[in-house]
Design a protein around this motif. Sequence first.
Motif: not given
Length: 162
Positions: A63, A67, A112
């Motif tokens: 991530c 995110d 992600p």
Amino acid sequence: QVLDSKDEAAEEVTARAGRLDKHIFCGLPSAEERAEILACVASKVQLGADVDTAAIAAAADGCSGADLQALLYNAQLAAVHKALDKQERGEEGGEVVVGQEELLGAVGELRPSLSAAERRRYDKIFAEFARTHASAPQEEERGAGGEGAQGRERRGKKATMA
């Protein structure tokens, strides 16, 4: 001119010699960096005592900072719904507190922004660039810790290459 980072033609044009004097590859944050990012974006949110940001950061592999912010907002939204449900039932404890349960739920739903295939593609582009443009780090390129681009790369940080 604004270039989309996923536009291969734009990447080829900007990668040509003389187009840009610095190329910067910003890799995804490590688990430790993700925990720090979560702590920063969570500063405006009331976190429960049960929250383990290190565990959330470890679960959010791949991530980006954006995110992680989305993850926190989704967890906060879940906490709002939980608080509203408690108020409707007349129960106490209707304040909005983001707990480990909400964060883990948000991690489970999160995708992600870069897929594994895109991550491999960017790593390949950086590796090729680093291979063809490798040079000793200049003094002004050294980080706060005194290490150069090669030291940051060994630690997993992708560095600016002149």
